[in-house]
Design an enzyme around this catalytic site. Structure first.
Site, PDB file in Angstrom:
ATOM      1  N   HIS A 165      71.637  -8.372 -18.886  1.00 13.24           N
ATOM      2  CA  HIS A 165      72.828  -8.963 -18.278  1.00 13.24           C
ATOM      3  C   HIS A 165      73.452 -10.000 -19.210  1.00 13.24           C
ATOM      4  CE1 HIS A 165      70.466  -7.749 -14.543  1.00 13.24           C
ATOM      5  NE2 HIS A 165      71.594  -7.084 -14.440  1.00 13.24           N
ATOM      6  N   HIS A 166      73.135  -9.919 -20.493  1.00 11.67           N
ATOM      7  CA  HIS A 166      73.684 -10.961 -21.377  1.00 11.67           C
ATOM      8  C   HIS A 166      75.194 -10.847 -21.493  1.00 11.67           C
ATOM      9  CE1 HIS A 166      73.481  -7.535 -24.029  1.00 11.67           C
ATOM     10  NE2 HIS A 166      74.186  -8.170 -24.930  1.00 11.67           N
ATOM     11  N   LYS A 213      76.380  -1.273 -18.482  1.00 17.92           N
ATOM     12  CA  LYS A 213      77.038   0.012 -18.735  1.00 17.92           C
ATOM     13  C   LYS A 213      76.033   1.063 -19.156  1.00 17.92           C
ATOM     14  CE  LYS A 213      81.022   2.145 -19.251  1.00 17.92           C
ATOM     15  NZ  LYS A 213      80.393   3.249 -18.480  1.00 17.92           N
ATOM     16  N   LYS A 215      72.691  -0.227 -28.189  1.00 15.54           N
ATOM     17  CA  LYS A 215      73.842   0.589 -28.595  1.00 15.54           C
ATOM     18  C   LYS A 215      75.141  -0.206 -28.463  1.00 15.54           C
ATOM     19  CE  LYS A 215      73.507   4.709 -26.851  1.00 15.54           C
ATOM     20  NZ  LYS A 215      73.619   5.920 -25.997  1.00 15.54           N
ATOM     21  N   LYS A 222      71.242   2.320 -17.114  1.00 18.27           N
ATOM     22  CA  LYS A 222      71.174   3.783 -17.045  1.00 18.27           C
ATOM     23  C   LYS A 222      70.809   4.189 -15.629  1.00 18.27           C
ATOM     24  CE  LYS A 222      71.491   7.170 -20.120  1.00 18.27           C
ATOM     25  NZ  LYS A 222      72.225   6.990 -21.376  1.00 18.27           N
ATOM     26  N   ASN A 233      78.202  19.187 -24.083  1.00 25.36           N
ATOM     27  CA  ASN A 233      79.428  18.477 -24.455  1.00 25.36           C
ATOM     28  C   ASN A 233      79.309  17.802 -25.823  1.00 25.36           C
ATOM     29  OD1 ASN A 233      82.033  17.297 -24.097  1.00 25.36           O
ATOM     30  ND2 ASN A 233      81.041  15.410 -23.475  1.00 25.36           N
ATOM     31  N   SER A 273      84.311   4.765 -23.462  1.00 24.18           N
ATOM     32  CA  SER A 273      84.212   4.275 -22.076  1.00 24.18           C
ATOM     33  C   SER A 273      84.768   2.850 -21.982  1.00 24.18           C
ATOM     34  CB  SER A 273      82.751   4.237 -21.622  1.00 24.18           C
ATOM     35  OG  SER A 273      82.346   5.499 -21.164  1.00 24.18           O
TER      36      SER A 273
HETATM   37  N1  GLU Z   1      75.757   8.428 -21.408  1.00 25.39           N
HETATM   38  C1  GLU Z   1      76.400   7.969 -22.599  1.00 25.39           C
HETATM   39  C2  GLU Z   1      75.392   7.259 -23.482  1.00 25.39           C
HETATM   40  O1  GLU Z   1      74.209   7.466 -23.377  1.00 25.39           O
HETATM   41  C3  GLU Z   1      77.651   7.179 -22.306  1.00 25.39           C
HETATM   42  C4  GLU Z   1      77.478   5.909 -21.569  1.00 25.39           C
HETATM   43  C5  GLU Z   1      78.763   5.226 -21.144  1.00 25.39           C
HETATM   44  O2  GLU Z   1      79.829   5.692 -21.503  1.00 25.39           O
HETATM   45  O3  GLU Z   1      78.663   4.225 -20.453  1.00 25.39           O
HETATM   46  O4  GLU Z   1      75.749   6.538 -24.372  1.00 25.39           O
END
Ligand code: GLU
Length: 476
Positions: free
Chosen positions: A69-70, A75, A99, A111, A238, A367
């Site tokens: 939560h920094h 996401k 990431k 996630k 995809n 995103s």
């Molecule tokens: N599921 C993708 C990932 O592992 C996208 C995550 C996103 O867009 O929030 O990076």
């Protein structure tokens, strides 16, 4: 074998992420407490909920993990797979933290996962499961544009994201920024152009940039550039499909494609669009005209090639098959396809492994652009496009008047073009991947004790997350 794209997982994915983290942490300046906080999974929400499937009730197992939560919102995607378990979702959430840090996307990592095989359900049943899952997230305040923003992942796409959006909006009526509660949506429901291909395109941009570094290519005995490079891709979903398409268009040879039911090989290279068409017609990539079938799909990973791109699931290259891998570069389009043991083996062989947390960050990067679009309530390019076009035409006219020469109609169209949404998204993605590659490479080159790019990527990520914990104070 539970899933033919991945050898059965007998290892603990989250602890393998922790191992890679610890290996890198020694090269950073952060005190133990901060490192412990960065590494820990902050919140784990495990759900069980009932859904009517046909004439019976099925209890569905699902998760949402917020690793950090920094920065807010958290996401990360939501996957539908039979392999889903708490350990896997925790590991994938942790990878999202690193990431986002590497590509300077200001989010915490998260996630989600639902333990189902989507092929076993009708669209109507999948909709019921997705909507119920979203309602569970709303109940516990685990979703929202400023809280936690899901996205597509393995087994999910635009359709599932639109169900999530619709459920959220009906439970939270009147929320002006509600569209930003999920990304990867269809364009008509607040999606952004370029999101669908973003991860595959990011993989392409990242590897193209690496292949442009002359000294790295010399070490591998390769020419710089992508032209003629032999590329093997595992997974034609995809991410894998789009990566294959961009490499093909750049002049690389797609020599082997690997799917769950087998692999196909052609020395001359294959056009991924034709392979996709063949699969639509026959139900499988096998027996593609001009190619040879490899019946054991995992053998495809071991064919001689320049670039190997695992674009399916985790743990496909382990201590067992790593010694037989002949690729010179491995680009991790999937999350966690290489185990730490395999990493060591590949590093000793001199293979350059381009790590997931950098290479597949194109999805979350776009995103982020989608989320910004939703919060700003305006399409990219709407304000500036026409101004730029008018200005470009004017400049061209002045040059033509001064020189007395005229450009061709085709050149005029190209020069005049003002940026559309998709142009801006691609430009932002290209810049992001370019900058991040050089940041990771710099961390790699700076310390002679770092012998792989994954460790370098962790170092870069830990430094950024550590800095934001320092700014926040540990207990804000
Ligand atoms: N599921 C993708 C990932 O592992 C996208 C995550 C996103 O867009 O929030 O990076």
């Amino acid at each position: 074998m539970a899933n033919a794209l991945a050898p059965e997982a007998h290892y603990n994915f989250f602890s393998s992420v922790e191992r890679s983290f610890d290996k890198a942490a020694q090269f950073t300046k952060w005190e133990k407490g901060i490192l412990e906080q960065i590494k820990a999974c902050n919140s784990v929400y495990r759900m069980r909920f009932p859904v009517r499937v046909g004439s019976s009730i099925e209890v569905i197992e699902a998760y949402r993990v917020q690793h950090s939560h920094h920065k807010l919102p958290c996401k990360g995607g939501i996957r539908f797979s039979e392999e889903v378990n708490q350990d896997e979702v925790m590991a994938l959430a942790a990878l999202m933290t690193y990431k986002c840090a590497i590509v300077n996307v200001p989010f915490g990592g998260a996630k989600g996962g639902i333990k189902i095989n989507p092929r076993n359900y009708t669209p109507f049943q999948l909709e019921a499961i997705t909507r119920r899952y979203t309602a569970e997230l709303v109940k516990k305040n685990f979703i929202g544009p400023g809280i936690d923003v899901p996205a597509p992942d393995y087994g999910t796409g635009e359709r599932e994201m639109s169900w999530i959006l619709d459920t959220y909006m009906s439970l939270r009526p009147g929320e002006v920024d509600g569209l930003g509660c999920v990304t990867g949506k269809p364009i008509a429901q607040g999606g952004v152009r370029g999101r669908k291909e973003a991860t595959g395109l990011g993989v392409f941009y990242g590897l193209r940039e690496l292949c442009n570094v002359k000294e790295d290519m010399e070490k591998l005995g390769l020419e710089p550039g992508l032209d003629g490079k032999r590329v093997v891709i595992q997974g034609l979903g995809n991410v894998g499909y789009h990566a294959a398409k961009y490499f093909y268009e750049a002049g690389s040879k797609i020599t082997c494609l690997i799917e769950f039911d087998g692999a196909i090989y052609s020395e001359k290279g294959m056009n991924p669009d034709e392979v996709l068409k063949h699969r639509q017609e026959t139900g499988s990539i096998l027996n593609f005209p001009g190619s040879k079938n490899l019946t054991i799909n995992m053998e495809g990973l071991e064919v001689d090639c320049d670039i190997l791109i695992p674009a399916a699931l985790e743990n496909v290259i382990d201590a067992d098959n790593a010694p037989r891998i002949k690729a010179k570069i491995i680009g991790e389009a999937a999350n966690g396809p290489i185990t730490p043991e395999a990493d060591e083996i590949l590093a000793k062989k001199g293979v350059i492994v381009v790590p997931d947390m950098f290479l597949n960050a194109g999805g979350v990067t776009v995103s982020y652009f989608e989320w910004l679009k939703n919060l700003s309530h305006v399409r990219y390019g709407r304000l500036g496009k026409r101004f730029d076009e008018n200005m470009n035409i004017h400049i061209l006219q002045v040059i033509e008047d001064l020189t007395g020469k005229k450009v061709s109609a085709q050149e005029r169209k190209f020069i005049a073009h003002g940026a559309d949404e998709v142009d801006l998204v691609y430009s932002g993605l290209e810049e992001t991947m370019y900058t991040a590659l050089h940041e990771v490479r710099e961390a790699y080159m700076k310390n002679p004790k770092i012998n792989d790019m994954r460790t370098a990527a962790y170092v870069a990520a830990i430094d950024k997350v550590g800095a934001s914990y320092e700014q926040l104070g540990i207990f804000p």
